[in-house]
Motif scaffolding. Structure first.
Motif, PDB file in Angstrom:
ATOM      1  N   ARG A  55       0.814  -1.223   0.000  1.00  0.00           N
ATOM      2  CA  ARG A  55       0.000   0.000   0.000  1.00  0.00           C
ATOM      3  C   ARG A  55       0.848   1.274   0.000  1.00  0.00           C
ATOM      4  O   ARG A  55       0.707   2.129   0.890  1.00  0.00           O
ATOM      5  N   ALA A  56       1.711   1.424  -1.005  1.00  0.00           N
ATOM      6  CA  ALA A  56       2.496   2.660  -1.123  1.00  0.00           C
ATOM      7  C   ALA A  56       1.537   3.838  -1.337  1.00  0.00           C
ATOM      8  O   ALA A  56       0.653   3.761  -2.192  1.00  0.00           O
ATOM      9  N   PRO A  57       1.679   4.906  -0.551  1.00  0.00           N
ATOM     10  CA  PRO A  57       0.779   6.056  -0.705  1.00  0.00           C
ATOM     11  C   PRO A  57       0.918   6.685  -2.101  1.00  0.00           C
ATOM     12  O   PRO A  57       2.000   6.688  -2.685  1.00  0.00           O
ATOM     13  N   GLN A  58      -0.172   7.220  -2.610  1.00  0.00           N
ATOM     14  CA  GLN A  58      -0.196   7.793  -3.952  1.00  0.00           C
ATOM     15  C   GLN A  58       0.847   8.904  -4.107  1.00  0.00           C
ATOM     16  O   GLN A  58       1.482   9.030  -5.155  1.00  0.00           O
ATOM     17  N   GLU A  59       1.060   9.705  -3.061  1.00  0.00           N
ATOM     18  CA  GLU A  59       2.032  10.806  -3.137  1.00  0.00           C
ATOM     19  C   GLU A  59       3.433  10.273  -3.427  1.00  0.00           C
ATOM     20  O   GLU A  59       4.241  10.946  -4.071  1.00  0.00           O
ATOM     21  N   ILE A  60       3.707   9.066  -2.918  1.00  0.00           N
ATOM     22  CA  ILE A  60       5.032   8.464  -3.118  1.00  0.00           C
ATOM     23  C   ILE A  60       5.123   7.859  -4.518  1.00  0.00           C
ATOM     24  O   ILE A  60       6.149   7.986  -5.199  1.00  0.00           O
ATOM     25  N   ILE A  61       4.029   7.249  -4.953  1.00  0.00           N
ATOM     26  CA  ILE A  61       3.966   6.740  -6.337  1.00  0.00           C
ATOM     27  C   ILE A  61       4.216   7.901  -7.300  1.00  0.00           C
ATOM     28  O   ILE A  61       4.947   7.765  -8.284  1.00  0.00           O
ATOM     29  N   ASP A  62       3.600   9.032  -7.002  1.00  0.00           N
ATOM     30  CA  ASP A  62       3.713  10.195  -7.892  1.00  0.00           C
ATOM     31  C   ASP A  62       5.156  10.675  -8.025  1.00  0.00           C
ATOM     32  O   ASP A  62       5.585  11.077  -9.103  1.00  0.00           O
ATOM     33  N   VAL A  63       5.887  10.626  -6.949  1.00  0.00           N
ATOM     34  CA  VAL A  63       7.258  11.141  -6.964  1.00  0.00           C
ATOM     35  C   VAL A  63       8.239  10.085  -7.498  1.00  0.00           C
ATOM     36  O   VAL A  63       9.356  10.422  -7.887  1.00  0.00           O
ATOM     37  N   ALA A  64       7.807   8.834  -7.554  1.00  0.00           N
ATOM     38  CA  ALA A  64       8.709   7.746  -7.963  1.00  0.00           C
ATOM     39  C   ALA A  64       8.869   7.672  -9.476  1.00  0.00           C
ATOM     40  O   ALA A  64       8.000   8.101 -10.230  1.00  0.00           O
ATOM     41  N   ASP A  65      10.024   7.148  -9.892  1.00  0.00           N
ATOM     42  CA  ASP A  65      10.274   6.927 -11.318  1.00  0.00           C
ATOM     43  C   ASP A  65       9.922   5.503 -11.713  1.00  0.00           C
ATOM     44  O   ASP A  65       9.494   5.236 -12.821  1.00  0.00           O
ATOM     45  N   LEU A  66      10.181   4.592 -10.784  1.00  0.00           N
ATOM     46  CA  LEU A  66      10.059   3.161 -11.078  1.00  0.00           C
ATOM     47  C   LEU A  66       9.198   2.539  -9.992  1.00  0.00           C
ATOM     48  O   LEU A  66       9.592   2.499  -8.827  1.00  0.00           O
ATOM     49  N   VAL A  67       8.010   2.109 -10.362  1.00  0.00           N
ATOM     50  CA  VAL A  67       7.110   1.502  -9.380  1.00  0.00           C
ATOM     51  C   VAL A  67       6.744   0.102  -9.866  1.00  0.00           C
ATOM     52  O   VAL A  67       6.275  -0.074 -10.987  1.00  0.00           O
ATOM     53  N   THR A  68       6.993  -0.883  -9.020  1.00  0.00           N
ATOM     54  CA  THR A  68       6.674  -2.258  -9.374  1.00  0.00           C
ATOM     55  C   THR A  68       5.760  -2.845  -8.312  1.00  0.00           C
ATOM     56  O   THR A  68       5.985  -2.651  -7.122  1.00  0.00           O
ATOM     57  N   LYS A  69       4.736  -3.519  -8.785  1.00  0.00           N
ATOM     58  CA  LYS A  69       3.806  -4.166  -7.860  1.00  0.00           C
ATOM     59  C   LYS A  69       4.073  -5.655  -7.870  1.00  0.00           C
ATOM     60  O   LYS A  69       4.033  -6.294  -8.923  1.00  0.00           O
ATOM     61  N   MET A  70       4.375  -6.217  -6.710  1.00  0.00           N
ATOM     62  CA  MET A  70       4.566  -7.649  -6.593  1.00  0.00           C
ATOM     63  C   MET A  70       3.231  -8.274  -6.187  1.00  0.00           C
ATOM     64  O   MET A  70       2.684  -7.946  -5.138  1.00  0.00           O
ATOM     65  N   GLU A  71       2.768  -9.168  -7.023  1.00  0.00           N
ATOM     66  CA  GLU A  71       1.450  -9.745  -6.801  1.00  0.00           C
ATOM     67  C   GLU A  71       1.585 -11.231  -6.519  1.00  0.00           C
ATOM     68  O   GLU A  71       2.279 -11.942  -7.238  1.00  0.00           O
ATOM     69  N   LYS A  72       0.918 -11.677  -5.478  1.00  0.00           N
ATOM     70  CA  LYS A  72       0.968 -13.095  -5.133  1.00  0.00           C
ATOM     71  C   LYS A  72       0.071 -13.902  -6.061  1.00  0.00           C
ATOM     72  O   LYS A  72      -1.105 -13.620  -6.206  1.00  0.00           O
ATOM     73  N   ILE A  73       0.642 -14.909  -6.702  1.00  0.00           N
ATOM     74  CA  ILE A  73      -0.161 -15.798  -7.528  1.00  0.00           C
ATOM     75  C   ILE A  73      -0.389 -17.104  -6.766  1.00  0.00           C
ATOM     76  O   ILE A  73      -1.451 -17.683  -6.796  1.00  0.00           O
ATOM     77  N   LYS A  74       0.634 -17.505  -6.033  1.00  0.00           N
ATOM     78  CA  LYS A  74       0.606 -18.785  -5.328  1.00  0.00           C
ATOM     79  C   LYS A  74       1.641 -18.710  -4.215  1.00  0.00           C
ATOM     80  O   LYS A  74       2.744 -18.202  -4.436  1.00  0.00           O
ATOM     81  N   HIS A  75       1.319 -19.222  -3.040  1.00  0.00           N
ATOM     82  CA  HIS A  75       2.250 -19.156  -1.918  1.00  0.00           C
ATOM     83  C   HIS A  75       2.218 -20.459  -1.132  1.00  0.00           C
ATOM     84  O   HIS A  75       1.151 -21.010  -0.906  1.00  0.00           O
TER      85      HIS A  75
END
Lengths: 206, 206
Positions: free
Chosen positions: A172-192
């Motif tokens: 849950r990275a805050p939107q303000e931080i996403i906005d200032v970032a250059d590279l944003v990657t979301k790690m999504e769980k498919i199987k654990h």
């Protein structure tokens, strides 16, 4: 990914040469509910260390036992640098009960205060250009919980001097931080494995 | 993630104790179009190395220049092990033009043959339990391209002896591999510097 292939249509009209743009500081965020957020951040730090960059790791979690493996290796790499000059210097700080640089140790209940102290120290170091590469591990949580003012973090990141790279991890990275970032990657769980009732494993989870 | 918290409803009826289940080999897949797939795999290898595990890295890409940083650090860690006994031994193999163990160097055009040779070597090592932790970097591509038979890979992974962990990276992981994996994470791009016309950066991209 092909290296050096940039669609000319996407070249920004910012008056910078490719070389100048290449030296811009990078703000990266690894977020999402999946695994690999911190692990990938430490992998990036590994590359930066190899380039001789000064590494500063700040773990914004109460207990850091899940990262003992990385910490052990980075401490060894730091020693290797100090003894032989290869790679870069390494500082590894974790919140625990207060921070290592803090004279007054916080208590277990001082999470909010400890987190804010940690951020103030990071901000100070960014201002003084102490490190080349910062890992702010699990830093999204104190921001989401209101312990650290998000707008202030975004502003500090946006205005930091020099070429200091910053990687922030956590869900849950805050939107303000996403906005200032250059590279944003979301790690999504498919199987654990825990879905199948398996516990954390030596060498895999820690 | 809380350690050791397993919902009893999810404990499998497999006749294994928690301890036995903890020693099961893990098959992990880092896939998706985002960054951090290989980086997180090498971060996991870092932890495994720190536990004294024998690390085998196999890069299924023609040019490995994007991972020179990781390779340099892991080679140093391997030397550190050989000299002082800390951590585990490290072998790093890349496809390039043929593989380092191969007497007959392939040509640039022999990608399919080289990839298959690489897989055969990995299969041989899995059979002989050569390493504790394998990184099969960018291995999804030769499988998607039909160079390496997916069903054979899935079968070999499923039946491998002992406690050998395997991490596979690359986009578009085949369903057969997802099925055999315990831990599957999808890295999704939210934002990338190249979108703003920026090129790869030293210490960040390589």
């Amino acid at each position: 990914m092909p290296k050096g292939k940039v669609d000319p249509a996407n070249i920004p009209n910012d008056g910078l040469t490719t070389r100048q743009r290449r030296m811009l500081p990078v703000t990266a965020v690894n977020t999402g509910d999946g695994k690999g957020k911190s692990t990938a951040a430490f992998g990036m730090a590994l590359r930066a260390w190899n380039q001789g960059m000064s590494i500063g790791v700040f773990q914004f979690v109460k207990s850091a036992k899940w990262r003992v493996g990385e910490e052990a290796v980075f401490r060894k790499l730091g020693e290797l640098h100090d003894e032989t000059g290869v790679g870069g210097p390494v500082e590894w700080h974790k919140m625990g009960e207060g921070w290592s640089w803090s004279r007054t140790k916080g208590t277990e209940d001082d999470h909010a205060r400890n987190a804010l102290d940690g951020w103030h120290e990071v901000a100070r170091r960014l201002h003084e250009e102490t490190h080349d590469f910062y890992v702010l591990d699990e830093f999204t949580y104190p921001m989401s919980w209101g312990w650290v003012p998000v707008e202030k973090v975004a502003e500090t990141l946006r205005n930091r001097p020099g070429t200091q790279h910053v990687v922030i991890t956590g869900r849950r990275a805050p939107q303000e931080i996403i906005d200032v970032a250059d590279l944003v990657t979301k790690m999504e769980k498919i199987k654990h494995p825990m879905d199948q009732g398996r516990k954390g494993q030596k060498g895999i989870e820690w």
